[in-house]
Design a protein around this motif. Structure first.
Motif, PDB file in Angstrom:
ATOM      1  N   ASP A 175       0.867  -1.170   0.000  1.00 31.77           N
ATOM      2  CA  ASP A 175       0.000   0.000   0.000  1.00 31.77           C
ATOM      3  C   ASP A 175       0.909   1.227   0.000  1.00 31.77           C
ATOM      4  N   LEU A 176       0.904   1.965  -1.097  1.00 35.14           N
ATOM      5  CA  LEU A 176       1.818   3.101  -1.257  1.00 35.14           C
ATOM      6  C   LEU A 176       1.173   4.449  -0.924  1.00 35.14           C
ATOM      7  N   THR A 177      -0.054   4.422  -0.430  1.00 36.25           N
ATOM      8  CA  THR A 177      -0.790   5.679  -0.253  1.00 36.25           C
ATOM      9  C   THR A 177      -0.155   6.599   0.790  1.00 36.25           C
ATOM     10  N   GLU A 178       0.601   6.035   1.726  1.00 38.92           N
ATOM     11  CA  GLU A 178       1.206   6.873   2.758  1.00 38.92           C
ATOM     12  C   GLU A 178       2.708   7.064   2.549  1.00 38.92           C
ATOM     13  N   ILE A 181       0.089   4.194  -8.377  1.00 43.81           N
ATOM     14  CA  ILE A 181       0.310   5.480  -7.731  1.00 43.81           C
ATOM     15  C   ILE A 181       1.795   5.794  -7.572  1.00 43.81           C
ATOM     16  N   TRP A 182       2.640   4.761  -7.692  1.00 42.44           N
ATOM     17  CA  TRP A 182       4.085   4.976  -7.512  1.00 42.44           C
ATOM     18  C   TRP A 182       4.618   6.029  -8.482  1.00 42.44           C
ATOM     19  N   LYS A 183       3.987   6.165  -9.631  1.00 43.30           N
ATOM     20  CA  LYS A 183       4.478   7.094 -10.650  1.00 43.30           C
ATOM     21  C   LYS A 183       4.271   8.554 -10.262  1.00 43.30           C
ATOM     22  N   CYS A 226       9.699   7.084   3.694  1.00 44.32           N
ATOM     23  CA  CYS A 226      10.446   6.702   2.492  1.00 44.32           C
ATOM     24  C   CYS A 226      10.422   5.184   2.289  1.00 44.32           C
ATOM     25  N   LEU A 227      10.399   4.793   1.035  1.00 45.80           N
ATOM     26  CA  LEU A 227      10.451   3.379   0.679  1.00 45.80           C
ATOM     27  C   LEU A 227      11.661   3.136  -0.202  1.00 45.80           C
ATOM     28  N   TYR A 228      12.557   2.273   0.263  1.00 44.42           N
ATOM     29  CA  TYR A 228      13.765   1.900  -0.480  1.00 44.42           C
ATOM     30  C   TYR A 228      13.528   0.542  -1.117  1.00 44.42           C
ATOM     31  N   LEU A 229      13.466   0.509  -2.452  1.00 43.47           N
ATOM     32  CA  LEU A 229      13.268  -0.730  -3.197  1.00 43.47           C
ATOM     33  C   LEU A 229      14.628  -1.247  -3.640  1.00 43.47           C
TER      34      LEU A 229
END
Length: 217
Positions: free
Chosen positions: A32-35, A62-64, A111-114
């Motif tokens: 879930d990337l909304t936050e 939504i990531w874009k 932050c999200l580190y992929l």
């Protein structure tokens, strides 16, 4: 310069001799990337894996729209090709320098580190030490390719390694010839080289620019 130039990595190129020693396995995932306030990428493979999972899970598209912080021209180019939002491109090819550059921008952001299963740097740990609200997600794996009947590069070859794992896989497949020169596209790859070999850190993170640089020597 008469020495042969060969790119060693994960894909073949039509403009230069190539030796494919590794394969990328994408890992399907859902988040879930909304936050999430920003995305961090140190590899174009992570971007490709994210796009592949988003194709299966449309809510992840939504990531874009989320600002992305990336290392290197190629990662930025891949991000733009998929319609992502490039917020910052690192001026350094080294993960620790990248961390210092972006830490100030990321304060109080989620932050999200992929990343890959194996990484050569401790970027995530360093960002956490800076107090960054960081979540990490493994989205791909590197594995050694099955190289059947491949001949080792000729004596005197200049071998451009696209990643630390490419050097590791090459070394597991072929005995290192003392006449070779290893070329790194970034500081992290350069630091993975054995101290006893001939090696050069390219002033460019781009393969074609590195080739032109070698031919000018």
């Amino acid at each position: 310069m008469q020495n042969e130039i060969i790119v060693v990595g994960y894909q073949a190129y039509n403009f230069i001799p190539s030796l494919v020693v590794g394969e990328i396995e994408m890992i399907e995932f859902y988040l879930d990337l909304t936050e999430i306030d920003c995305l961090i990428f140190t590899s174009k493979n992570a971007i490709r894996s994210l796009e592949k999972s988003a194709t299966k899970y449309p809510s992840m598209e939504i990531w874009k729209t989320i600002p992305s912080y990336v290392i290197g021209e190629m990662s930025a180019k891949t991000l733009q090709e998929f319609g992502g939002r490039v917020e910052y491109i690192s001026t350094s090819s080294h993960a620790q320098d990248f961390c210092k550059e972006i830490a100030g921008f990321l304060a109080k952001k989620k932050c999200l580190y992929l990343r890959g299963e194996e990484i050569a740097s401790s970027l995530d740990q360093t960002l956490l030490k800076h107090g960054i609200l960081l979540q990490s997600q493994i989205v791909y794996k590197n594995r050694c390719a099955e190289v059947l009947d491949a001949q080792p590069p000729p004596n005197g070859s200049y071998l451009i390694f696209t990643a630390p794992s490419a050097y590791r896989f090459f070394s597991s497949l072929f005995a290192w010839n003392s006449t070779y020169t290893a070329i790194a596209l970034g500081k992290t790859t350069f630091s993975a080289f054995d101290q006893r070999i001939n090696k050069i850190l390219s002033p460019f993170q781009n393969i074609q620019k590195t080739i032109a640089f070698l031919k000018s020597q």
